[in-house]
Motif scaffolding. Sequence first.
Motif, PDB file in Angstrom:
ATOM      1  N   PRO A 238      71.129 -21.493 -64.269  1.00  0.00           N
ATOM      2  CA  PRO A 238      70.373 -20.249 -64.391  1.00  0.00           C
ATOM      3  C   PRO A 238      71.241 -19.133 -64.964  1.00  0.00           C
ATOM      4  N   LEU A 239      70.633 -18.259 -65.719  1.00  0.00           N
ATOM      5  CA  LEU A 239      71.304 -17.076 -66.271  1.00  0.00           C
ATOM      6  C   LEU A 239      70.524 -15.833 -65.873  1.00  0.00           C
ATOM      7  N   GLU A 240      71.220 -14.806 -65.459  1.00  0.00           N
ATOM      8  CA  GLU A 240      70.592 -13.526 -65.151  1.00  0.00           C
ATOM      9  C   GLU A 240      71.089 -12.494 -66.157  1.00  0.00           C
ATOM     10  N   VAL A 241      70.161 -11.895 -66.871  1.00  0.00           N
ATOM     11  CA  VAL A 241      70.491 -10.982 -67.959  1.00  0.00           C
ATOM     12  C   VAL A 241      69.917  -9.605 -67.641  1.00  0.00           C
ATOM     13  N   GLU A 242      70.732  -8.570 -67.755  1.00  0.00           N
ATOM     14  CA  GLU A 242      70.271  -7.210 -67.520  1.00  0.00           C
ATOM     15  C   GLU A 242      70.566  -6.348 -68.755  1.00  0.00           C
ATOM     16  N   PHE A 243      69.551  -5.640 -69.207  1.00  0.00           N
ATOM     17  CA  PHE A 243      69.703  -4.700 -70.321  1.00  0.00           C
ATOM     18  C   PHE A 243      69.639  -3.278 -69.770  1.00  0.00           C
ATOM     19  N   PHE A 244      70.606  -2.460 -70.155  1.00  0.00           N
ATOM     20  CA  PHE A 244      70.686  -1.073 -69.715  1.00  0.00           C
ATOM     21  C   PHE A 244      70.551  -0.149 -70.923  1.00  0.00           C
TER      22      PHE A 244
ATOM     23  N   ALA B 248      70.794  -0.983 -79.279  1.00  0.00           N
ATOM     24  CA  ALA B 248      71.837  -0.084 -78.780  1.00  0.00           C
ATOM     25  C   ALA B 248      71.879  -0.050 -77.255  1.00  0.00           C
ATOM     26  N   CYS B 249      71.446  -1.128 -76.623  1.00  0.00           N
ATOM     27  CA  CYS B 249      71.519  -1.234 -75.164  1.00  0.00           C
ATOM     28  C   CYS B 249      72.799  -1.972 -74.758  1.00  0.00           C
ATOM     29  N   LYS B 250      73.176  -1.799 -73.516  1.00  0.00           N
ATOM     30  CA  LYS B 250      74.251  -2.588 -72.948  1.00  0.00           C
ATOM     31  C   LYS B 250      73.642  -3.803 -72.258  1.00  0.00           C
ATOM     32  N   VAL B 251      74.399  -4.885 -72.185  1.00  0.00           N
ATOM     33  CA  VAL B 251      73.892  -6.115 -71.581  1.00  0.00           C
ATOM     34  C   VAL B 251      74.957  -6.730 -70.689  1.00  0.00           C
ATOM     35  N   THR B 252      74.534  -7.257 -69.561  1.00  0.00           N
ATOM     36  CA  THR B 252      75.400  -8.079 -68.716  1.00  0.00           C
ATOM     37  C   THR B 252      74.730  -9.440 -68.551  1.00  0.00           C
ATOM     38  N   ILE B 253      75.541 -10.484 -68.551  1.00  0.00           N
ATOM     39  CA  ILE B 253      75.040 -11.850 -68.426  1.00  0.00           C
ATOM     40  C   ILE B 253      75.834 -12.549 -67.325  1.00  0.00           C
ATOM     41  N   ALA B 254      75.143 -13.046 -66.319  1.00  0.00           N
ATOM     42  CA  ALA B 254      75.792 -13.757 -65.222  1.00  0.00           C
ATOM     43  C   ALA B 254      75.188 -15.144 -65.093  1.00  0.00           C
ATOM     44  N   ALA B 255      76.035 -16.117 -64.828  1.00  0.00           N
ATOM     45  CA  ALA B 255      75.581 -17.506 -64.686  1.00  0.00           C
ATOM     46  C   ALA B 255      75.582 -17.901 -63.219  1.00  0.00           C
TER      47      ALA B 255
END
Length: 505
Positions: free
Chosen positions: A282-288, A379-386
Amino acid sequence: MDSQPGCFSGLFSFRRKRSEALLESRGQAHDTRAIALPVAGVPKVELGMSAQFAASEADLPPYAHFSSTCLYCDHRAHAPSSTHARSEKPPSYSKEDIFQPEVLKTIEDTVDKLSPELRELSLDILHHPELQWEERRTHDVLTAFMSAHDFKVTKHYAGLETAWRAEFTHTPSSAVGSQEKVRVIGVNSEMDALPGVGHACGHNLIATAGVGVALAIKTALEKHDVPGKIILLGTPAEEGGGGKINLLDAGAYEEMDACVMCHPSGAAVNTSSLGPSLACQPLEVEFFGHGAHAAWAPWEAQNALDAAFLAYSSVSVLRQQIKPSHRVHGIVSGRDWAPNIIPDYAKMRWIVRAPTWDELVALRERVKACFEAAAHATACKVTIAAGPGYYDLRQNQILGEQFAQVVDRYGFSAEFDEGMAASTDFGNVTYALPSLHPGFAIPTPPNGGNHTPQFTEAAGTPEAHTAMLGVTKALAATGFRVVADAEFTMQVKKAWEEQMKEKQL
């Protein structure tokens, strides 16, 4: 993370027969712990670079080298290693071929005698579903049941609130003081349910089957005075939490010579699968981004919802260029969204699957690039966690043949087949020690397969219970032979070692 990458939502969907084995070997195992994936810088695109499209074979990305054939064009594509590459039904056996028929009779009588208790236990679990890591009531019910049947029980095992361990050792008087190692069979009981649909993957049957296998082996050890040890693990959070991975890390499987469990599905009635599963992560992706009035000053915003939709569209396009055996699926969510406010935050939960862990890693990087590109474009920031990585399931052929030999007596056709387009954290266990994880069919209504409300209902039917009893007997007979037959166990371990060597070539 609350994704549900586990379980057998597409069990037996790859049931096509193989007539040839082996395509290519798989690579080294990878760490399964949750990790944060670094976001790579997005390179500047230069125009006028068409000459680069004339790439040589060496310039192809790593995912292009796993197979040169399509699954639907060549049945050899994505074939697992030879240790479970057979597709034909194992041969039928006569009564004389059965290992210690008198022991099998004891196992059958024990399971039949326990049937009312097991039925009550299964329905109790079914009617009180609990999500991953929350299986407190189920933990208490199962540990009390095993204590009542003279197993030594450890509650809240390995530092996990809802995990447990039940063990039993039989040492004949003639073996007291012997230096010979007592062989150990491991058994798993899964417990968690799914959000909204309860036990729609039949974990009530899995938990109960594990109990039945352990109790049947116990009775056989005692009645026939055979030395051996049984370890039954209550394994939480299969539906995405990777409970067995935690237990592996804690050393819960180290004593075992082999480990067994089973899983129900909505496949063709009276069938049992001994095939592989897909690796999964699974991957959890957040766009800020930055919010703004959608009409007054939209130019002030960085739209996180746009980033999510761009990412979703990119993955949808990517699916056209991935293999039919690969899977990428996900959802989008947010917080405090309103149509007149440009969203400053969006969250996506994805699951990536492939036939092997190495293929998954390569595919994961392609999917990750879709998220990075979407962030760059908006132009958003992104974090990706596995989240926890589930390895592909590697069935032990020697254990599988023993199981198939016995389960045939109860009307099941067991086959080494293409397996299922689904995933389980038991795959990680199969990388650590010889293991067996047969799937078995229960009657379901049309379009009522795993992870549907219809399957929840099917998991409580008398027909499902009857099917579970047959598989329980066959698994108990297989597990008993591990502890009773030294030569057989050596063959099991040798097959597993060869399987893992092939993996590393």
